[in-house]
Design an enzyme around this catalytic site. Structure first.
Site, short mmCIF file in Angstrom:
data_model
loop_
_atom_site.label_atom_id
_atom_site.label_comp_id
_atom_site.label_asym_id
_atom_site.label_seq_id
_atom_site.Cartn_x
_atom_site.Cartn_y
_atom_site.Cartn_z
N VAL A 1 -2.44 -1.48 -0.81
CA VAL A 1 -2.94 -0.71 0.34
C VAL A 1 -1.80 -0.43 1.31
CG1 VAL A 1 -4.53 -0.69 2.29
CG2 VAL A 1 -5.22 -1.74 0.11
N LYS A 2 -1.58 0.87 1.55
CA LYS A 2 -0.49 1.27 2.45
C LYS A 2 -1.05 1.50 3.85
CE LYS A 2 3.49 4.30 1.78
NZ LYS A 2 3.89 5.55 1.14
#
Ligand code: E4P
Length: 218
Positions: free
Chosen positions: A82-83
C-alpha cells in the site's frame, strides 16, 4: 540491489519479467491514468503478473478513506504494497497497517527528516524522488546518502526505494550508496544494458568470423 519497474504498462512489465530483471513494480495514479484503464483492476492485474511486491497508491486523503482504500488494495493480493503519501495522516495509516502486517511504501519523500518519520512509523519502503529534486536544483543523490546513513545509524528496517529515476547514473549512484531498491521507468532499464563498445565489439567479432566464410559447425 532490487530493481522495480515504475510503470502500469503491462507490455513493459511482461518484457521486464522476460529479461529476468524485475523484482517488483511501483505504480502511481499518474502512471495508471496514462493507461486509460480502471484503477483497482489495473493494480490487481499487475499483481497477478508479477511475483514480487506491487505498490498501489491510495487516492483518498482523509483518514477513513485512506484506511478503507488501503485495505481494499491489500485485499487484492498478498504481494500488494500500500502506497501512502508522506503526511501526518499517511504516516498514521502506515503505522496502523504495520500493526496489521500490511506492507507500505511511503511516497513523495523529499527530505531526510521525512524519511526518518516514515521509518519511525514502520514503513516497509521509503520512496525519495531523486529526479524531481534534481529538477529544482537540489541533489537527489545527497538525499539518498543522508537517508542511508540515518537508517544505518538506527538499524531501521525500512528499505530505501530510490524513485523518480531519470537515467542509468541515478541507478549506479544509488547502488554505490547502498540503497535497497531502484524503481526505474522501462526506458532506463533498457538503457542499463547499453554501451557503445559492447555493440561495436560484437559487430567486429561477427564480421571477423564472417570473413572466414565458415559456419558455426564448420
Ligand atoms: C515512485 O514510486 C513514483 O511512481 C515515480 O518514481 C515518480 O517518478 P516521476 O518523477 O518520474 O514521476
Amino acid at each position: 540491489m532490487k530493481f522495480f519497474l515504475d510503470t502500469a504498462d503491462l507490455d513493459e512489465i511482461r518484457t521486464g519479467l522476460d529479461w529476468g530483471m524485475v523484482d517488483g513494480i511501483t505504480t502511481n495514479p499518474s502512471l495508471i491514468a496514462q493507461q486509460g484503464k480502471s484503477y483497482l483492476p489495473t493494480v490487481r492485474e499487475i499483481a497477478r503478473l508479477v511475483p514480487g511486491p506491487v505498490s498501489g497508491e491510495v487516492l483518498a486523503t482523509d483518514p477513513e478513506g485512506m484506511l478503507d482504500e488501503a485495505h481494499r488494495l491489500a485485499d487484492l493480493a498478498d504481494n500488494v504494497v500500500v502506497k501512502l503519501p508522506l503526511s501526518p495522516v499517511g504516516l498514521k495509516i502506515a503505522a496502523q497497517l504495520a500493526d496489521e502486517d500490511i506492507e507500505t511504501n511511503v511516497t513523495l519523500c523529499f527530505s531526510a527528516a521525512q524519511a526518518l518519520l516514515a521509518a519511525k512509523a514502520g514503513a516497509t519502503y521509503i520512496s525519495p524522488f531523486v529526479g524531481r529534486l534534481d529538477d529544482v536544483g537540489q541533489s537527489g543523490m545527497e538525499l539518498i546518502e543522508q537517508i542511508v546513513t540515518v537508517y544505518e545509524n538506527y538499524d531501521y528496517d525500512t528499505e530505501v526505494l530510490v524513485a523518480s529515476v531519470r537515467h542509468p547514473m541515478h541507478v549506479v549512484e544509488a547502488a554505490i550508496l547502498g540503497a535497497d531498491v531502484a524503481t526505474v521507468p522501462f526506458k532506463v532499464l533498457a538503457q542499463l544494458y547499453k554501451h557503445p563498445l559492447t555493440d561495436a565489439g560484437l559487430d567486429r567479432f561477427l564480421a571477423d568470423w564472417q570473413k572466414t566464410g565458415r559456419s558455426f559447425d564448420d
